[in-house]
Design a protein around this motif. Structure first.
Motif, PDB file in Angstrom:
ATOM      1  N   SER A 148      -0.764   1.273   1.549  1.00  0.00           N
ATOM      2  CA  SER A 148      -0.168   0.388   2.554  1.00  0.00           C
ATOM      3  C   SER A 148      -1.234  -0.143   3.504  1.00  0.00           C
ATOM      4  O   SER A 148      -1.228  -1.326   3.876  1.00  0.00           O
ATOM      5  CB  SER A 148       0.908   1.140   3.338  1.00  0.00           C
ATOM      6  OG  SER A 148       1.966   1.532   2.497  1.00  0.00           O
ATOM      7  N   ILE A 149      -2.135   0.733   3.924  1.00  0.00           N
ATOM      8  CA  ILE A 149      -3.229   0.320   4.813  1.00  0.00           C
ATOM      9  C   ILE A 149      -4.074  -0.755   4.152  1.00  0.00           C
ATOM     10  O   ILE A 149      -4.395  -1.784   4.770  1.00  0.00           O
ATOM     11  CB  ILE A 149      -4.093   1.542   5.195  1.00  0.00           C
ATOM     12  CG1 ILE A 149      -3.322   2.455   6.164  1.00  0.00           C
ATOM     13  CG2 ILE A 149      -5.414   1.102   5.822  1.00  0.00           C
ATOM     14  CD1 ILE A 149      -4.020   3.751   6.477  1.00  0.00           C
ATOM     15  N   ASN A 150      -4.418  -0.549   2.894  1.00  0.00           N
ATOM     16  CA  ASN A 150      -5.256  -1.521   2.178  1.00  0.00           C
ATOM     17  C   ASN A 150      -4.545  -2.854   1.992  1.00  0.00           C
ATOM     18  O   ASN A 150      -5.171  -3.922   2.069  1.00  0.00           O
ATOM     19  CB  ASN A 150      -5.673  -0.953   0.824  1.00  0.00           C
ATOM     20  CG  ASN A 150      -6.635   0.220   0.956  1.00  0.00           C
ATOM     21  OD1 ASN A 150      -7.358   0.336   1.952  1.00  0.00           O
ATOM     22  ND2 ASN A 150      -6.644   1.099  -0.031  1.00  0.00           N
ATOM     23  N   GLU A 151      -3.245  -2.791   1.771  1.00  0.00           N
ATOM     24  CA  GLU A 151      -2.471  -4.020   1.612  1.00  0.00           C
ATOM     25  C   GLU A 151      -2.454  -4.826   2.907  1.00  0.00           C
ATOM     26  O   GLU A 151      -2.623  -6.055   2.893  1.00  0.00           O
ATOM     27  CB  GLU A 151      -1.042  -3.681   1.183  1.00  0.00           C
ATOM     28  CG  GLU A 151      -0.173  -4.905   0.947  1.00  0.00           C
ATOM     29  CD  GLU A 151       1.243  -4.544   0.529  1.00  0.00           C
ATOM     30  OE1 GLU A 151       2.135  -5.412   0.657  1.00  0.00           O
ATOM     31  OE2 GLU A 151       1.455  -3.393   0.083  1.00  0.00           O
ATOM     32  N   VAL A 152      -2.272  -4.137   4.037  1.00  0.00           N
ATOM     33  CA  VAL A 152      -2.269  -4.815   5.334  1.00  0.00           C
ATOM     34  C   VAL A 152      -3.659  -5.376   5.643  1.00  0.00           C
ATOM     35  O   VAL A 152      -3.793  -6.514   6.105  1.00  0.00           O
ATOM     36  CB  VAL A 152      -1.807  -3.860   6.452  1.00  0.00           C
ATOM     37  CG1 VAL A 152      -1.970  -4.510   7.818  1.00  0.00           C
ATOM     38  CG2 VAL A 152      -0.357  -3.445   6.240  1.00  0.00           C
ATOM     39  N   ARG A 153      -4.682  -4.585   5.393  1.00  0.00           N
ATOM     40  CA  ARG A 153      -6.051  -5.059   5.628  1.00  0.00           C
ATOM     41  C   ARG A 153      -6.322  -6.341   4.834  1.00  0.00           C
ATOM     42  O   ARG A 153      -6.927  -7.296   5.350  1.00  0.00           O
ATOM     43  CB  ARG A 153      -7.066  -3.992   5.222  1.00  0.00           C
ATOM     44  CG  ARG A 153      -7.164  -2.812   6.178  1.00  0.00           C
ATOM     45  CD  ARG A 153      -8.362  -1.940   5.810  1.00  0.00           C
ATOM     46  NE  ARG A 153      -8.398  -0.714   6.573  1.00  0.00           N
ATOM     47  CZ  ARG A 153      -8.885  -0.611   7.798  1.00  0.00           C
ATOM     48  NH1 ARG A 153      -9.371  -1.689   8.400  1.00  0.00           N
ATOM     49  NH2 ARG A 153      -8.884   0.553   8.421  1.00  0.00           N
ATOM     50  N   LYS A 154      -5.898  -6.342   3.584  1.00  0.00           N
ATOM     51  CA  LYS A 154      -6.121  -7.506   2.728  1.00  0.00           C
ATOM     52  C   LYS A 154      -5.447  -8.745   3.305  1.00  0.00           C
ATOM     53  O   LYS A 154      -6.037  -9.834   3.334  1.00  0.00           O
ATOM     54  CB  LYS A 154      -5.600  -7.221   1.321  1.00  0.00           C
ATOM     55  CG  LYS A 154      -5.828  -8.359   0.336  1.00  0.00           C
ATOM     56  CD  LYS A 154      -5.301  -7.996  -1.052  1.00  0.00           C
ATOM     57  CE  LYS A 154      -5.481  -9.155  -2.020  1.00  0.00           C
ATOM     58  NZ  LYS A 154      -4.937  -8.827  -3.371  1.00  0.00           N
ATOM     59  N   GLY A 155      -4.213  -8.576   3.784  1.00  0.00           N
ATOM     60  CA  GLY A 155      -3.501  -9.707   4.358  1.00  0.00           C
ATOM     61  C   GLY A 155      -4.164 -10.235   5.616  1.00  0.00           C
ATOM     62  O   GLY A 155      -4.318 -11.449   5.792  1.00  0.00           O
ATOM     63  N   ILE A 156      -4.584  -9.331   6.492  1.00  0.00           N
ATOM     64  CA  ILE A 156      -5.225  -9.740   7.747  1.00  0.00           C
ATOM     65  C   ILE A 156      -6.585 -10.360   7.495  1.00  0.00           C
ATOM     66  O   ILE A 156      -6.975 -11.352   8.145  1.00  0.00           O
ATOM     67  CB  ILE A 156      -5.333  -8.538   8.706  1.00  0.00           C
ATOM     68  CG1 ILE A 156      -3.941  -8.118   9.183  1.00  0.00           C
ATOM     69  CG2 ILE A 156      -6.226  -8.874   9.905  1.00  0.00           C
ATOM     70  CD1 ILE A 156      -3.925  -6.866  10.042  1.00  0.00           C
ATOM     71  N   ASN A 157      -7.334  -9.797   6.550  1.00  0.00           N
ATOM     72  CA  ASN A 157      -8.698 -10.270   6.292  1.00  0.00           C
ATOM     73  C   ASN A 157      -8.755 -11.699   5.759  1.00  0.00           C
ATOM     74  O   ASN A 157      -9.823 -12.316   5.754  1.00  0.00           O
ATOM     75  CB  ASN A 157      -9.411  -9.331   5.323  1.00  0.00           C
ATOM     76  CG  ASN A 157      -9.855  -8.042   5.993  1.00  0.00           C
ATOM     77  OD1 ASN A 157     -10.041  -7.991   7.205  1.00  0.00           O
ATOM     78  ND2 ASN A 157     -10.022  -6.983   5.220  1.00  0.00           N
ATOM     79  N   GLU A 158      -7.627 -12.228   5.335  1.00  0.00           N
ATOM     80  CA  GLU A 158      -7.602 -13.640   4.940  1.00  0.00           C
ATOM     81  C   GLU A 158      -7.785 -14.555   6.145  1.00  0.00           C
ATOM     82  O   GLU A 158      -8.168 -15.716   5.992  1.00  0.00           O
ATOM     83  CB  GLU A 158      -6.270 -13.966   4.257  1.00  0.00           C
ATOM     84  CG  GLU A 158      -6.099 -13.337   2.890  1.00  0.00           C
ATOM     85  CD  GLU A 158      -4.833 -13.825   2.211  1.00  0.00           C
ATOM     86  OE1 GLU A 158      -4.448 -14.999   2.447  1.00  0.00           O
ATOM     87  OE2 GLU A 158      -4.231 -13.055   1.456  1.00  0.00           O
TER      88      GLU A 158
END
Length: 345
Positions: A197-207
């Protein structure tokens, strides 16, 4: 695309154009952002309400106030006064707003101030109390002041990278605004937060941003009786006026039997009619061992008001909320503390 979204799409396009042009004018210095010889930490969001700004401001106060003189500055949304104002013992939620009044009640070593024009208010704060740090509440879009550190909050349940510009969604400006953040805190995370879940959120924000990302949850303190005489019941009538009631309702439902609930708009100014409705709904609960629970923010709206006489004998409790970091909280703390500079006259 549904018919309603199809209808709203042009309005969202107009709103996006207006906010994007405004941000561009600030980016190229056509519109001026004022910088001050002071540590100014901004706390805000891209969405409309409900991301936990006040608990984050209170977290920063606790972190900083042992070794720094702290002031807060917010617009004072919903207050009946105008212009710059320093909170005093004569104030209440009507004169300075519910959230500033909540902070004023809890922290006697903090200068709590309100003012619509932050760039005008800050010189007054520096002259009056000369704080080491000024915390700007809900000022991410207030670009006339350039914070020394800009903290963007993102609701885990409603992340900005999945949201849309108003009125299609709840975004105050484009997702691209996240690039102005120096740190992003994902708030209201579930207790059990997996690495996936953390990695998924990071990926979304990092865009949209390369700022460091932190994860936090809400911690609920024990319910506080408004008069100290009542016992906490198992069967609860809940009432609240929040931008997003989901987390609070979920918590109360886990701890108590939620017999009934009433929801009001965010920053709602309660009337005698509202309180009569709450009282009537409470009377209708058949179970014994019952009480009324609300938020601290809603409680302070009634405190020191003409309506307090109605509720002061209720079995009424409020639940304070705190921000607590799930991951890398010490890194966040050090980032804040290391950002504080010493300014001399």
């Amino acid at each position: 695309m549904g018919i309603l979204k199809l209808f709203l799409y042009p309005f969202a396009g107009i709103y996006n154009t207006v906010t994007s042009v405004r941000n561009y004018l600030f980016d190229i210095d056509y519109k001026k952002s004022f910088e001050f010889q002071s540590n100014i930490i901004g706390v805000g969001n891209l969405t409309v309400g409900g991301t936990g700004k006040t608990p984050m401001v209170e977290y920063l106060i606790r972190l900083l106030s042992d070794h720094n003189k702290v002031a807060t500055l917010s617009r004072g949304y919903g207050r009946k006064s105008k212009g710059f104002r320093v909170a005093s013992e004569n104030d209440n939620a009507e004169t300075i707003g519910d959230e500033p009044f909540q902070i004023y009640r809890k922290f006697d070593n903090v200068a709590v101030t309100v003012g619509e024009e932050r760039a005008v208010a800050i010189p007054h704060i520096l002259a009056d109390s000369n704080p080491d740090v000024i915390l700007l509440d809900d000022a991410f879009q207030h670009r006339y002041v350039k914070p020394s550190l800009n903290i963007l909050l993102c609701d885990y349940r409603r992340p900005f990278y999945k949201d849309y510009i108003m009125p299609l969604g709840m975004l105050r400006e484009s997702r691209k605004g996240a690039k102005r953040a120096d740190a992003i805190v994902v708030t209201k995370c579930p207790k059990e937060l997996t690495e996936n879940s953390i990695n998924e959120v990071r990926k979304g924000i990092n865009e949209y941003s390369s700022a460091p990302i932190f994860f936090a949850k809400q911690e609920y303190s024990a319910p506080m009786s408004i008069n100290g005489d009542n016992e906490l019941g198992d069967n609860v009538l809940l009432f609240s006026g929040l931008a997003n009631n989901a987390s609070f309702t979920e918590y109360v439902s886990e701890k108590f039997n939620l017999a009934d609930d009433l929801y009001f708009p965010d920053h709602h100014s309660y009337t005698a009619q509202d309180l009569n409705l709450i009282e009537e709904r409470f009377r209708q609960i058949q179970q014994e061992n019952k009480c009324i629970i609300t938020t601290e923010k809603d409680y302070v709206k009634l405190l020191n008001s003409k309506l307090f006489g109605i509720v002061e004998h209720w079995p009424l409790f409020y639940i304070p909320i705190k921000t607590s970091f799930i991951k890398d909280g010490n890194v966040f703390d050090n980032m804040i503390l290391n950002s504080i500079k010493t300014y001399t006259d």
